[in-house]
Design a protein around this motif. Structure first.
Motif, PDB file in Angstrom:
ATOM      1  N   ARG A   1      71.986 103.005   9.661  1.00 50.99           N
ATOM      2  CA  ARG A   1      72.773 102.055  10.455  1.00 50.99           C
ATOM      3  C   ARG A   1      71.895 100.964  11.060  1.00 50.99           C
ATOM      4  NH1 ARG A   1      73.685 104.544  16.295  1.00 50.99           N
ATOM      5  NH2 ARG A   1      71.951 106.001  16.263  1.00 50.99           N
ATOM      6  N   PHE A   2      70.608 101.259  11.253  1.00 46.24           N
ATOM      7  CA  PHE A   2      69.699 100.237  11.769  1.00 46.24           C
ATOM      8  C   PHE A   2      69.300  99.237  10.689  1.00 46.24           C
ATOM      9  CE2 PHE A   2      68.467 103.901  14.618  1.00 46.24           C
ATOM     10  CZ  PHE A   2      69.184 103.434  15.706  1.00 46.24           C
ATOM     11  N   MET A   3      69.520  99.589   9.444  1.00 41.62           N
ATOM     12  CA  MET A   3      69.130  98.718   8.336  1.00 41.62           C
ATOM     13  C   MET A   3      70.214  97.716   7.945  1.00 41.62           C
ATOM     14  SD  MET A   3      67.119 101.185   5.757  1.00 41.62           S
ATOM     15  CE  MET A   3      65.861 102.301   6.268  1.00 41.62           C
ATOM     16  N   LYS A   4      71.356  97.784   8.587  1.00 40.98           N
ATOM     17  CA  LYS A   4      72.455  96.886   8.224  1.00 40.98           C
ATOM     18  C   LYS A   4      72.073  95.411   8.231  1.00 40.98           C
ATOM     19  CE  LYS A   4      76.504  99.669   9.067  1.00 40.98           C
ATOM     20  NZ  LYS A   4      77.732  99.830   9.812  1.00 40.98           N
ATOM     21  N   PRO A   5      71.323  94.928   9.222  1.00 39.01           N
ATOM     22  CA  PRO A   5      70.979  93.500   9.191  1.00 39.01           C
ATOM     23  C   PRO A   5      70.047  93.122   8.029  1.00 39.01           C
ATOM     24  CG  PRO A   5      70.459  94.458  11.348  1.00 39.01           C
ATOM     25  CD  PRO A   5      70.869  95.566  10.456  1.00 39.01           C
ATOM     26  N   TYR A   6      69.462  94.119   7.394  1.00 42.00           N
ATOM     27  CA  TYR A   6      68.463  93.858   6.354  1.00 42.00           C
ATOM     28  C   TYR A   6      68.938  94.263   4.960  1.00 42.00           C
ATOM     29  CZ  TYR A   6      65.560  93.363  10.454  1.00 42.00           C
ATOM     30  OH  TYR A   6      65.050  92.965  11.656  1.00 42.00           O
ATOM     31  N   ARG A   7      70.227  94.469   4.797  1.00 38.80           N
ATOM     32  CA  ARG A   7      70.733  94.924   3.492  1.00 38.80           C
ATOM     33  C   ARG A   7      70.389  93.967   2.362  1.00 38.80           C
ATOM     34  NH1 ARG A   7      76.606  97.222   4.873  1.00 38.80           N
ATOM     35  NH2 ARG A   7      75.951  99.311   5.435  1.00 38.80           N
ATOM     36  N   MET A   8      70.679  92.706   2.547  1.00 41.57           N
ATOM     37  CA  MET A   8      70.430  91.735   1.478  1.00 41.57           C
ATOM     38  C   MET A   8      68.933  91.580   1.217  1.00 41.57           C
ATOM     39  SD  MET A   8      73.290  91.115   0.312  1.00 41.57           S
ATOM     40  CE  MET A   8      72.773  89.956  -0.908  1.00 41.57           C
ATOM     41  N   THR A   9      68.147  91.658   2.264  1.00 44.24           N
ATOM     42  CA  THR A   9      66.699  91.564   2.085  1.00 44.24           C
ATOM     43  C   THR A   9      66.178  92.773   1.317  1.00 44.24           C
ATOM     44  OG1 THR A   9      66.601  90.399   4.199  1.00 44.24           O
ATOM     45  CG2 THR A   9      64.523  91.152   3.286  1.00 44.24           C
ATOM     46  N   LEU A  10      66.723  93.942   1.606  1.00 42.05           N
ATOM     47  CA  LEU A  10      66.326  95.140   0.869  1.00 42.05           C
ATOM     48  C   LEU A  10      66.711  95.034  -0.606  1.00 42.05           C
ATOM     49  CD1 LEU A  10      67.200  97.948   3.429  1.00 42.05           C
ATOM     50  CD2 LEU A  10      64.937  97.333   2.580  1.00 42.05           C
ATOM     51  N   VAL A  11      67.873  94.477  -0.874  1.00 44.75           N
ATOM     52  CA  VAL A  11      68.285  94.274  -2.265  1.00 44.75           C
ATOM     53  C   VAL A  11      67.316  93.311  -2.954  1.00 44.75           C
ATOM     54  CG1 VAL A  11      70.096  93.298  -3.734  1.00 44.75           C
ATOM     55  CG2 VAL A  11      70.705  94.824  -1.860  1.00 44.75           C
ATOM     56  N   LEU A  12      66.938  92.252  -2.248  1.00 49.10           N
ATOM     57  CA  LEU A  12      65.981  91.296  -2.797  1.00 49.10           C
ATOM     58  C   LEU A  12      64.643  91.970  -3.096  1.00 49.10           C
ATOM     59  CD1 LEU A  12      65.159  88.368  -3.500  1.00 49.10           C
ATOM     60  CD2 LEU A  12      64.478  88.124  -1.101  1.00 49.10           C
ATOM     61  N   VAL A  13      64.178  92.814  -2.192  1.00 47.92           N
ATOM     62  CA  VAL A  13      62.914  93.523  -2.399  1.00 47.92           C
ATOM     63  C   VAL A  13      63.006  94.426  -3.627  1.00 47.92           C
ATOM     64  CG1 VAL A  13      61.373  95.271  -1.408  1.00 47.92           C
ATOM     65  CG2 VAL A  13      62.170  93.376   0.004  1.00 47.92           C
ATOM     66  N   LEU A  14      64.125  95.106  -3.790  1.00 42.67           N
ATOM     67  CA  LEU A  14      64.295  95.976  -4.957  1.00 42.67           C
ATOM     68  C   LEU A  14      64.341  95.179  -6.261  1.00 42.67           C
ATOM     69  CD1 LEU A  14      66.853  98.582  -3.593  1.00 42.67           C
ATOM     70  CD2 LEU A  14      64.430  98.928  -4.091  1.00 42.67           C
ATOM     71  N   VAL A  15      65.028  94.047  -6.242  1.00 45.50           N
ATOM     72  CA  VAL A  15      65.095  93.200  -7.441  1.00 45.50           C
ATOM     73  C   VAL A  15      63.705  92.670  -7.789  1.00 45.50           C
ATOM     74  CG1 VAL A  15      65.976  90.991  -8.309  1.00 45.50           C
ATOM     75  CG2 VAL A  15      67.517  92.595  -7.184  1.00 45.50           C
ATOM     76  N   LEU A  16      62.957  92.252  -6.784  1.00 41.73           N
ATOM     77  CA  LEU A  16      61.608  91.748  -7.029  1.00 41.73           C
ATOM     78  C   LEU A  16      60.682  92.852  -7.535  1.00 41.73           C
ATOM     79  CD1 LEU A  16      61.224  89.371  -3.962  1.00 41.73           C
ATOM     80  CD2 LEU A  16      61.385  88.701  -6.369  1.00 41.73           C
ATOM     81  N   ALA A  17      60.842  94.062  -7.014  1.00 43.64           N
ATOM     82  CA  ALA A  17      60.032  95.183  -7.500  1.00 43.64           C
ATOM     83  C   ALA A  17      60.369  95.490  -8.959  1.00 43.64           C
ATOM     84  CB  ALA A  17      60.260  96.413  -6.625  1.00 43.64           C
ATOM     85  N   PHE A  18      61.655  95.410  -9.306  1.00 39.41           N
ATOM     86  CA  PHE A  18      62.055  95.619 -10.697  1.00 39.41           C
ATOM     87  C   PHE A  18      61.461  94.537 -11.596  1.00 39.41           C
ATOM     88  CE2 PHE A  18      64.945  94.662 -14.201  1.00 39.41           C
ATOM     89  CZ  PHE A  18      64.933  95.884 -14.869  1.00 39.41           C
ATOM     90  N   ALA A  19      61.521  93.293 -11.155  1.00 44.37           N
ATOM     91  CA  ALA A  19      60.980  92.192 -11.952  1.00 44.37           C
ATOM     92  C   ALA A  19      59.469  92.333 -12.134  1.00 44.37           C
ATOM     93  CB  ALA A  19      61.314  90.855 -11.291  1.00 44.37           C
ATOM     94  N   GLN A  20      58.781  92.747 -11.091  1.00 42.49           N
ATOM     95  CA  GLN A  20      57.338  92.953 -11.188  1.00 42.49           C
ATOM     96  C   GLN A  20      57.026  94.076 -12.175  1.00 42.49           C
ATOM     97  OE1 GLN A  20      55.523  94.517  -7.687  1.00 42.49           O
ATOM     98  NE2 GLN A  20      53.468  94.462  -8.549  1.00 42.49           N
ATOM     99  N   SER A  21      57.775  95.155 -12.097  1.00 39.77           N
ATOM    100  CA  SER A  21      57.561  96.272 -13.026  1.00 39.77           C
ATOM    101  C   SER A  21      57.835  95.846 -14.461  1.00 39.77           C
ATOM    102  CB  SER A  21      58.463  97.447 -12.654  1.00 39.77           C
ATOM    103  OG  SER A  21      58.133  97.932 -11.383  1.00 39.77           O
ATOM    104  N   PHE A  22      58.901  95.082 -14.658  1.00 40.57           N
ATOM    105  CA  PHE A  22      59.219  94.591 -15.996  1.00 40.57           C
ATOM    106  C   PHE A  22      58.080  93.731 -16.535  1.00 40.57           C
ATOM    107  CE2 PHE A  22      60.891  91.254 -18.751  1.00 40.57           C
ATOM    108  CZ  PHE A  22      61.446  92.030 -19.762  1.00 40.57           C
ATOM    109  N   ALA A  23      57.560  92.852 -15.699  1.00 41.73           N
ATOM    110  CA  ALA A  23      56.467  91.978 -16.130  1.00 41.73           C
ATOM    111  C   ALA A  23      55.236  92.802 -16.507  1.00 41.73           C
ATOM    112  CB  ALA A  23      56.127  90.979 -15.025  1.00 41.73           C
ATOM    113  N   ASN A  24      54.915  93.787 -15.689  1.00 46.98           N
ATOM    114  CA  ASN A  24      53.738  94.614 -15.970  1.00 46.98           C
ATOM    115  C   ASN A  24      53.910  95.440 -17.240  1.00 46.98           C
ATOM    116  OD1 ASN A  24      52.340  93.695 -13.743  1.00 46.98           O
ATOM    117  ND2 ASN A  24      53.047  95.350 -12.434  1.00 46.98           N
TER     118      ASN A  24
END
Length: 93
Positions: free
Chosen positions: A6-29
């Motif tokens: 419940r404390f992470m609600k303000p950061y939901r979209m940022t967390l999604v962005l972090v996950l997408v960027l981590a996926f993109a980095q893994s794909f590149a590697n």
């Protein structure tokens, strides 16, 4: 853990962005060895210098893209971590 969600609600979209960027980095590697294999199979074996340069340039772009994803992901991940810490400290004290 559920109570912390419940404390992470303000950061939901940022967390999604972090996950997408981590996926993109893994794909590149994981894509770089495939490009190296293509260079060897199609460039070195056949003696096609142009193919080696083109695929090498693509490798450079993929590596730069992966690095950018890692840097931006770390930046936003740190923002989420510090923001979440601030919220939790505010609730405790």
């Amino acid at each position: 853990m559920i109570k912390l969600m419940r404390f992470m609600k303000p950061y939901r979209m940022t967390l999604v962005l972090v996950l997408v960027l981590a996926f993109a980095q893994s794909f590149a590697n994981l894509y770089l060895p495939t490009l190296i294999a293509d260079i060897v199979d199609n460039g070195v074996v056949k003696g096609d210098i142009g193919y080696i340069w083109r695929t090498g340039g693509l490798m450079l772009l993929v590596a730069i893209g992966g690095t950018i994803c890692a840097i931006v992901g770390a930046f936003f991940g740190a923002r989420v971590a510090t923001g979440l810490g601030k919220i939790i400290r505010g609730k405790i004290f």
